[in-house]
Write a protein that holds these residues in place. Structure first.
Motif, PDB file in Angstrom:
ATOM      1  N   VAL A  90       0.860  -1.177   0.000  1.00  0.00           N
ATOM      2  CA  VAL A  90       0.000   0.000   0.000  1.00  0.00           C
ATOM      3  C   VAL A  90       0.895   1.225   0.000  1.00  0.00           C
ATOM      4  O   VAL A  90       1.795   1.352   0.821  1.00  0.00           O
ATOM      5  CB  VAL A  90      -0.930   0.005   1.228  1.00  0.00           C
ATOM      6  N   ARG A  91       0.645   2.094  -0.932  1.00  0.00           N
ATOM      7  CA  ARG A  91       1.501   3.266  -1.113  1.00  0.00           C
ATOM      8  C   ARG A  91       0.933   4.435  -0.343  1.00  0.00           C
ATOM      9  O   ARG A  91      -0.156   4.919  -0.642  1.00  0.00           O
ATOM     10  CB  ARG A  91       1.562   3.594  -2.603  1.00  0.00           C
ATOM     11  N   VAL A  92       1.699   4.898   0.638  1.00  0.00           N
ATOM     12  CA  VAL A  92       1.276   6.045   1.431  1.00  0.00           C
ATOM     13  C   VAL A  92       1.274   7.287   0.551  1.00  0.00           C
ATOM     14  O   VAL A  92       2.176   7.480  -0.248  1.00  0.00           O
ATOM     15  CB  VAL A  92       2.228   6.230   2.627  1.00  0.00           C
ATOM     16  N   ALA A  93       0.277   8.116   0.731  1.00  0.00           N
ATOM     17  CA  ALA A  93       0.161   9.333  -0.061  1.00  0.00           C
ATOM     18  C   ALA A  93       1.431  10.166   0.050  1.00  0.00           C
ATOM     19  O   ALA A  93       1.965  10.351   1.132  1.00  0.00           O
ATOM     20  CB  ALA A  93      -1.044  10.150   0.409  1.00  0.00           C
ATOM     21  N   ASN A  94       1.939  10.634  -1.072  1.00  0.00           N
ATOM     22  CA  ASN A  94       3.138  11.471  -1.153  1.00  0.00           C
ATOM     23  C   ASN A  94       4.389  10.785  -0.610  1.00  0.00           C
ATOM     24  O   ASN A  94       5.366  11.445  -0.289  1.00  0.00           O
ATOM     25  CB  ASN A  94       2.929  12.797  -0.417  1.00  0.00           C
TER      26      ASN A  94
END
Lengths: 110, 113
Positions: A90-94
């Motif tokens: 899961v890619r954390v925002a920014n």
């Protein structure tokens, strides 16, 4: 960071679909789900990513549940060359980095 | 072939030494990332450069440093090497934007004896 949970290993038969589950119950609304795989110490290979809609490309399909708390990567016709460790991320925002967990070791058997 | 190249493929050295790993990103990619993969720690993000500037830092030791040059290739310098630094070191590159996929090179296998 939203964490992901994947089964440590799974087997599938050559020619059959492989369905790889991933739980990400704490995912935020603007976080994407990514899948990468690593074949025997080679560099990880990007497979697919999605936000909330199902996605399909030449390698796989990604099904994300409506509540976005889990997803499934589908390899439609597994081959022996699909034997690899599959990582759900899961890619954390920014946040540009990829945070790899332990992944699922998928073994495709003839 | 991801288009990312790394040299050397293998490196064997002794404790206390210093080595330099090199990475050439895909044509047009401005971002370069370094990752370390060891048996006990898995794949860990070390550092990211974007167009010559450091953008993000992960679990990178003070003995390690990196830079990205004007031609966009990057080098990872590892000094005062310890046995525990033995690992696979991967470089990845991506185009602009936080959600763009990263393309990984074949890695450099470092063995510290």
């Amino acid at each position: 960071d939203a964490k992901t949970t994947q089964p440590p290993s799974m087997d599938c038969a050559e020619g059959r679909a492989a369905n790889l589950p991933c739980n990400h119950s704490t995912i935020s609304g603007n976080e994407y789900v990514y899948w990468y795989r690593q074949i025997h110490s080679q560099g990880p290979q990007y497979i697919i990513h999605g936000l909330k809609n199902n996605e399909t490309n030449e390698m796989a399909s990604l099904i994300i549940t409506e509540d976005r708390k889990s997803s499934t990567l589908i390899l439609p016709h597994a081959t022996l060359r699909d034997t690899a460790v599959y990582y759900c991320i899961v890619r954390v925002a920014n946040d540009y980095k990829l945070s790899f967990g332990a992944g699922t070791t998928v073994t495709v058997r003839a | 072939d991801s288009g990312v190249t790394q040299t050397p493929k293998h490196l064997i050295t002794a404790t206390g030494q210093r080595v330099t790993l090199r990475c050439s990103p895909r044509s047009g990619d401005l971002s370069v990332y370094w990752y370390q993969q060891s048996l006990d720690q898995g794949l860990q993000f070390l550092i990211q450069y974007y167009n010559g500037e450091e953008r993000a830092k992960g679990n990178i030791l003070e003995r390690f440093s990196a830079q990205q040059f004007p031609d966009l290739h990057s080098e990872l310098n590892l000094s005062s090497l310890e046995l525990g630094d033995s690992a696979l070191y991967f470089c990845a590159s991506s185009s602009s934007g936080p959600y763009n996929e990263q393309f990984f090179g074949p890695g450099t296998r470092l063995t510290v004896l």
